[in-house]
Design an enzyme around this catalytic site. Structure first.
Site, mmCIF file in Angstrom:
data_model
loop_
_atom_site.group_PDB
_atom_site.id
_atom_site.type_symbol
_atom_site.label_atom_id
_atom_site.label_comp_id
_atom_site.label_asym_id
_atom_site.label_seq_id
_atom_site.Cartn_x
_atom_site.Cartn_y
_atom_site.Cartn_z
ATOM 1 N N ASP A 6 30.605 32.865 58.100
ATOM 2 C CA ASP A 6 31.364 33.258 59.297
ATOM 3 C C ASP A 6 31.339 34.770 59.406
ATOM 4 O O ASP A 6 30.824 35.464 58.517
ATOM 5 C CB ASP A 6 32.825 32.737 59.208
ATOM 6 N N TYR A 44 28.437 29.274 78.821
ATOM 7 C CA TYR A 44 28.688 28.360 77.694
ATOM 8 C C TYR A 44 27.954 27.035 77.917
ATOM 9 O O TYR A 44 27.243 26.542 77.031
ATOM 10 C CB TYR A 44 30.199 28.139 77.591
ATOM 11 N N ASN A 104 27.651 25.344 63.524
ATOM 12 C CA ASN A 104 28.931 25.110 64.207
ATOM 13 C C ASN A 104 29.454 26.344 64.939
ATOM 14 O O ASN A 104 30.213 26.217 65.896
ATOM 15 C CB ASN A 104 29.961 24.633 63.167
ATOM 16 N N THR A 164 41.628 23.493 68.678
ATOM 17 C CA THR A 164 41.337 24.659 67.837
ATOM 18 C C THR A 164 41.673 25.916 68.642
ATOM 19 O O THR A 164 42.031 25.833 69.815
ATOM 20 C CB THR A 164 39.838 24.723 67.466
ATOM 21 N N LYS A 221 24.978 25.352 75.699
ATOM 22 C CA LYS A 221 25.147 24.071 75.005
ATOM 23 C C LYS A 221 24.101 23.048 75.460
ATOM 24 O O LYS A 221 23.676 22.200 74.677
ATOM 25 C CB LYS A 221 26.565 23.545 75.205
ATOM 26 N N ARG A 266 37.455 28.767 60.292
ATOM 27 C CA ARG A 266 38.600 28.094 60.933
ATOM 28 C C ARG A 266 38.070 26.955 61.804
ATOM 29 O O ARG A 266 36.859 26.759 61.949
ATOM 30 C CB ARG A 266 39.394 29.097 61.772
ATOM 31 N N ASP A 285 26.572 36.658 60.734
ATOM 32 C CA ASP A 285 26.579 36.661 62.191
ATOM 33 C C ASP A 285 25.348 35.860 62.602
ATOM 34 O O ASP A 285 24.206 36.303 62.406
ATOM 35 C CB ASP A 285 26.501 38.094 62.719
ATOM 36 N N VAL A 286 25.563 34.680 63.186
ATOM 37 C CA VAL A 286 24.453 33.742 63.398
ATOM 38 C C VAL A 286 23.397 34.261 64.373
ATOM 39 O O VAL A 286 22.296 33.718 64.440
ATOM 40 C CB VAL A 286 24.957 32.361 63.865
HETATM 41 P P1 NAD Z 1 36.955 28.292 66.806
HETATM 42 O O1 NAD Z 1 36.927 29.443 67.743
HETATM 43 O O2 NAD Z 1 38.191 27.991 66.066
HETATM 44 O O3 NAD Z 1 35.795 28.430 65.726
HETATM 45 C C1 NAD Z 1 34.579 29.083 65.969
HETATM 46 C C2 NAD Z 1 34.152 29.776 64.682
HETATM 47 O O4 NAD Z 1 32.873 30.394 64.925
HETATM 48 C C3 NAD Z 1 35.134 30.894 64.264
HETATM 49 O O5 NAD Z 1 35.424 30.795 62.896
HETATM 50 C C4 NAD Z 1 34.362 32.151 64.594
HETATM 51 O O6 NAD Z 1 34.694 33.265 63.788
HETATM 52 C C5 NAD Z 1 32.930 31.697 64.367
HETATM 53 N N1 NAD Z 1 31.969 32.579 65.023
HETATM 54 C C6 NAD Z 1 32.024 33.100 66.263
HETATM 55 N N2 NAD Z 1 30.971 33.901 66.478
HETATM 56 C C7 NAD Z 1 30.237 33.882 65.334
HETATM 57 C C8 NAD Z 1 29.020 34.501 64.928
HETATM 58 N N3 NAD Z 1 28.347 35.326 65.756
HETATM 59 N N4 NAD Z 1 28.544 34.227 63.700
HETATM 60 C C9 NAD Z 1 29.221 33.407 62.867
HETATM 61 N N5 NAD Z 1 30.366 32.811 63.175
HETATM 62 C C10 NAD Z 1 30.872 33.041 64.403
HETATM 63 O O7 NAD Z 1 36.518 27.041 67.711
HETATM 64 P P2 NAD Z 1 36.008 25.575 67.313
HETATM 65 O O8 NAD Z 1 36.547 24.642 68.323
HETATM 66 O O9 NAD Z 1 36.209 25.278 65.873
HETATM 67 O O10 NAD Z 1 34.443 25.732 67.611
HETATM 68 C C11 NAD Z 1 33.449 25.178 66.780
HETATM 69 C C12 NAD Z 1 32.266 24.756 67.617
HETATM 70 O O11 NAD Z 1 32.661 23.666 68.452
HETATM 71 C C13 NAD Z 1 31.732 25.815 68.565
HETATM 72 O O12 NAD Z 1 30.325 25.771 68.587
HETATM 73 C C14 NAD Z 1 32.287 25.405 69.908
HETATM 74 O O13 NAD Z 1 31.489 25.888 70.974
HETATM 75 C C15 NAD Z 1 32.240 23.903 69.780
HETATM 76 N N6 NAD Z 1 33.114 23.171 70.695
HETATM 77 C C16 NAD Z 1 34.458 23.362 70.701
HETATM 78 C C17 NAD Z 1 35.249 22.625 71.570
HETATM 79 C C18 NAD Z 1 36.756 22.766 71.603
HETATM 80 O O14 NAD Z 1 37.388 22.229 72.542
HETATM 81 N N7 NAD Z 1 37.396 23.410 70.652
HETATM 82 C C19 NAD Z 1 34.661 21.698 72.429
HETATM 83 C C20 NAD Z 1 33.281 21.524 72.391
HETATM 84 C C21 NAD Z 1 32.510 22.260 71.516
#
Ligand code: NAD
Length: 258
Positions: free
Chosen positions: A37, A150, A85, A185, A154, A16, A58-59
Site C-alpha cells: 500500500d 472510474y 485491489n 469502506t 474498471k 484498509r 504505489d501500484v
Molecule cells: P479503500 O479506499 O478503503 O481502499 C483502497 C486502498 O487502496 C487504500 O488502502 C489505499 O491506500 C490504496 N491505494 C490507493 N492508491 C494506491 C496506490 N497508488 N498504490 C497502492 N495502494 C493504493 O476502498 P476499498 O473499497 O477497500 O477499495 C478496494 C478496491 O475495491 C478498489 O479497487 C475499489 O475501486 C474497488 N471497489 C470498491 C467499491 C466500494 O463500494 N467500496 C465498489 C466497487 C469496487
C-alpha cells in the site's frame, strides 16, 4: 488445513478496506501475505498484527513493483498469487473532469493492474502457476453518472483480465475479476467528501437508498468481497479463468417497477 497453505500472495491496497480483509482472510487460510500500500503506518501495523510482510507500493510505478516482487521472493522464496485491489474514486461529470484527474484514476486503477500482472507473471509461472484476482467494479459492467474516469478504468480492468487469462493460461495462471457493488469502506463513505456532514444523518439516508436500490437491501461488507477473492485464489475455482464475478446484492440484476 487452510485453503491457501504454502501459497504466497501479494494484496495491493491492503492497508484498509477490502484489501485489509483479504489480507486477514488469506493469512487465516494459511497463506504468506505481502501487504502492499501507500499508507505505510496502517499497512505496517496490519502486517505486524497478522504476521505478514509490508511493502510500500504505489501500484502506478513500475520500479516499485519490481521492488515489491523482489521483497516477496526474498522473504518467502516464491510467489503464487496477486490480488490487484488498490483503487481510487473521483467524482466529476465527464465534461467537467480535469485531464489530470482522469489520468490519475487510470494510473492507479488501470495501469496499476496492468503493471501488477506484468510484474508477477514470471515469478508465478516459475512457481508452477497460480492466480491473479483483479478488482473491477459494478461500474466495470455498466455506467454510473459522475464517476466516468472510474467506470472507464474498471471496464478496462475487465479487458485486462480477459486478455491476461488467455495469455497466462499456458503457464498455469488463472486470472479473474471481482466486481463489487457498493461496499462499506472508506471509498463509499460520503462523509469523507463532506467533513460538515452529520454522519448519523448520512448513514440513515444511505440505508434508505440501499434498501431501494439493492435487492438484498443493504450495503456489502468488505469481508464478503474477501471471501470471493479467496474462492478465486484457492483451488475451489480451479477450472475458472477470465471471468468477472459480480458481488453487489443483486443491484446489477435489473430494476424493479413495483
Ligand atoms: P479503500 O479506499 O478503503 O481502499 C483502497 C486502498 O487502496 C487504500 O488502502 C489505499 O491506500 C490504496 N491505494 C490507493 N492508491 C494506491 C496506490 N497508488 N498504490 C497502492 N495502494 C493504493 O476502498 P476499498 O473499497 O477497500 O477499495 C478496494 C478496491 O475495491 C478498489 O479497487 C475499489 O475501486 C474497488 N471497489 C470498491 C467499491 C466500494 O463500494 N467500496 C465498489 C466497487 C469496487
Amino acid at each position: 488445513m487452510g485453503k491457501l497453505d504454502d501459497r504466497v500472495v501479494i494484496v495491493t491496497g491492503a492497508a484498509r478496506g477490502q484489501g485489509e480483509q483479504e489480507a486477514r482472510l488469506f493469512r487465516a487460510e494459511g497463506a504468506e501475505v505481502v501487504v502492499a500500500d501507500v499508507l505505510d503506518d496502517q499497512g505496517e501495523a496490519l502486517a505486524k498484527e497478522i504476521g505478514a510482510l509490508y511493502v510500500h507500493l504505489d501500484v502506478g510505478e513500475e520500479s516499485q513493483w519490481r521492488t515489491a516482487v523482489a521483497a516477496a521472493l526474498g522473504a518467502y522464496g516464491r510467489l503464487d498469487g496477486l490480488v490487484n485491489n488498490a483503487g481510487i474514486l473521483r467524482f466529476h461529470a465527464l465534461a467537467d473532469t480535469p485531464l489530470d484527474e482522469f489520468m490519475q484514476v487510470v494510473k492507479v486503477n488501470q495501469v496499476g493492474c496492468f503493471l501488477g500482472i506484468k510484474a508477477v507473471a514470471g515469478p508465478i509461472a516459475e512457481a508452477g502457476g497460480g492466480t491473479i484476482v483483479n478488482t473491477a467494479s459494478y461500474t466495470g459492467l455498466t455506467g454510473m453518472a459522475a464517476v466516468g474516469a472510474y467506470a472507464a478504468s474498471k471496464h478496462a480492468v475487465l479487458g485486462l483480465t480477459r486478455v491476461a487469462a488467455l495469455e497466462l493460461a499456458g503457464a498455469g495462471i488463472r486470472v479473474n475479476a471481482v466486481c463489487p457493488g457498493v461496499i462499506d469502506t472508506a471509498m463509499a463513505d460520503p462523509t469523507a467528501l463532506d467533513p460538515d456532514a452529520d454522519p448519523e444523518a448520512v448513514r440513515r439516508s444511505l440505508d434508505g437508498l440501499y434498501r431501494r436500490l439493492v435487492p438484498l437491501g443493504r450495503i456489502g461488507r468488505p469481508e464478503e468481497v474477501a471471501r470471493l477473492a479467496l474462492f478465486l485464489t484457492s483451488a475451489d475455482s480451479s477450472y475458472i479463468t477470465g471471468q468477472p464475478f459480480v458481488i453487489d446484492g443483486g443491484w446489477l440484476a435489473g430494476v424493479s417497477v413495483v
